[in-house]
Design a protein around this motif. Sequence first.
Motif, short mmCIF file in Angstrom:
data_model
loop_
_atom_site.label_atom_id
_atom_site.label_comp_id
_atom_site.label_asym_id
_atom_site.label_seq_id
_atom_site.Cartn_x
_atom_site.Cartn_y
_atom_site.Cartn_z
N LEU A 48 0.83 -1.20 0.00
CA LEU A 48 0.00 0.00 0.00
C LEU A 48 0.87 1.26 0.00
CD1 LEU A 48 -2.59 -1.24 2.63
CD2 LEU A 48 -2.95 -1.06 0.16
N ALA A 49 1.96 1.23 0.78
CA ALA A 49 2.87 2.38 0.80
C ALA A 49 3.53 2.61 -0.55
CB ALA A 49 3.95 2.16 1.87
N ALA A 50 3.84 1.52 -1.24
CA ALA A 50 4.48 1.62 -2.55
C ALA A 50 3.54 2.21 -3.60
CB ALA A 50 4.97 0.26 -3.00
N HIS A 51 2.24 2.25 -3.28
CA HIS A 51 1.26 2.80 -4.23
C HIS A 51 0.59 4.05 -3.69
CE1 HIS A 51 1.87 -1.16 -6.02
NE2 HIS A 51 1.40 -0.65 -7.13
N GLY A 52 1.23 4.70 -2.71
CA GLY A 52 0.79 6.03 -2.34
C GLY A 52 0.08 6.20 -1.02
N GLU A 159 -0.62 2.93 -10.53
CA GLU A 159 0.67 3.60 -10.67
C GLU A 159 1.38 3.62 -9.33
OE1 GLU A 159 -0.16 7.46 -12.17
OE2 GLU A 159 -0.95 6.75 -14.09
N ALA A 160 2.62 3.17 -9.32
CA ALA A 160 3.41 3.18 -8.09
C ALA A 160 3.75 4.61 -7.70
CB ALA A 160 4.68 2.36 -8.27
N ALA A 161 3.73 4.88 -6.41
CA ALA A 161 4.10 6.20 -5.88
C ALA A 161 4.46 6.01 -4.42
CB ALA A 161 2.96 7.19 -6.04
N SER A 162 5.72 6.03 -4.13
CA SER A 162 6.19 5.72 -2.78
C SER A 162 5.68 6.74 -1.76
CB SER A 162 7.71 5.69 -2.76
OG SER A 162 8.18 5.35 -1.47
N ALA A 163 5.18 6.23 -0.63
CA ALA A 163 4.71 7.08 0.47
C ALA A 163 5.07 6.40 1.79
CB ALA A 163 3.21 7.31 0.36
N ALA A 164 4.80 7.09 2.88
CA ALA A 164 5.23 6.59 4.19
C ALA A 164 4.55 5.28 4.57
CB ALA A 164 4.95 7.65 5.26
N GLY A 165 3.25 5.18 4.33
CA GLY A 165 2.52 3.96 4.67
C GLY A 165 2.59 3.59 6.14
N THR A 166 2.57 4.59 7.00
CA THR A 166 2.70 4.36 8.44
C THR A 166 1.56 3.48 8.94
OG1 THR A 166 3.70 6.55 8.65
CG2 THR A 166 2.95 5.47 10.68
N LEU A 167 1.90 2.39 9.59
CA LEU A 167 0.89 1.44 10.08
C LEU A 167 0.39 1.90 11.44
CD1 LEU A 167 -0.54 -1.24 9.42
CD2 LEU A 167 1.32 -2.43 10.59
N GLU A 168 -0.92 2.13 11.54
CA GLU A 168 -1.54 2.60 12.78
C GLU A 168 -2.71 1.69 13.14
OE1 GLU A 168 -2.65 6.68 12.36
OE2 GLU A 168 -0.83 7.23 11.29
N THR A 169 -2.98 1.60 14.43
CA THR A 169 -4.09 0.77 14.91
C THR A 169 -5.38 1.57 14.85
OG1 THR A 169 -2.66 -0.48 16.39
CG2 THR A 169 -5.03 -0.54 16.84
#
Length: 320
Positions: A48-52, A159-169
């Motif tokens: 998911l982070a790799a896609h924004g 389209e790939a778009a790198s983002a933080a993708g911080t995992l939160e509860t």
Amino acid sequence: MAEVLVYVDHVDGDVRKPTLELLTLARRLGDPVAVHLGVGATAAAEVLAAHGAVRVLAADAAEFADYLVAPKVDALQAAVAAVSPEAVLLPSSAEAKEIAARLAVRIGSGIITDAVDVTAGDDGPVATQSVFAAAFTTTSRVTQGTPVITVKPNSVTPEAASAAGTLETLDVSFGPLATGTRVVSRSPRESTGRPELTEAAIVVSGGRGVNGAENFALIEALADSLGAAVGASRAAVDAGWYPHTSQVGQTGKTVSPQLYLAVGISGAIQHRAGMQTSKTIVAVNKDAEAPIFELVDYGVVGDLFDVVPALTEEVRARKG
């Protein structure tokens, strides 16, 4: 920047392609925030982070697997309350559309289903739909509450778009109706090795003209040469020639592939309702007056028993 909730469609953390398409659309509207329910969030977060996805809100509870859609609606409602998003995007699967409808009622918002495009507008997201057997294209927007929009698979290329993708509860409290309908058993579907029908980039469908279950081997061979999924018209399904799970149409599944091949299908409105938004449509039919030819980009008037084997061999030859 405004945030956009994206409901994650996955199998044990294996993110399915429609979710990646939603993330691509969500980036047009704001910062995507993915909502992952069930197991596998850690693995899914990387994709998911790799896609924004700037954030991934995750919740795992037995209720998501043991009961029908109500617990997932509770979770999405909690996500809306936590994020106050610009919009909520979900894939146009049967389950996700039910989740979307229930969510819209819960939060007092409008809903748009089966969109084929979503863009930013001055007054909120604008959804494009293809209606009336693709005879018209409409644009619309939600005027009350947070827009809830479901999008057909294959409407956009991920389209790939790198983002933080911080995992939160994500904290979820289940309401009294969440456990109203329990799933008591599951039977895994036998794998064909072909793409999922509603997600496939190419679909080859057979109809009444195939003239028997044994002749669907021709349709399968062409599909396999193209790396495609196999579909069937209602007439073929009702005759017992192919499983109902592969039916394309108003009472079956809706597909929107890059390429749709209709073989031996007359093109009744019931079938057209399930494939009208395909990007390129090709039909093979010996009846030059068949209604399907009104819809196609390319038509072949000929006997499918001659055309399909020849096409299959040509595809295989070109692939080497």
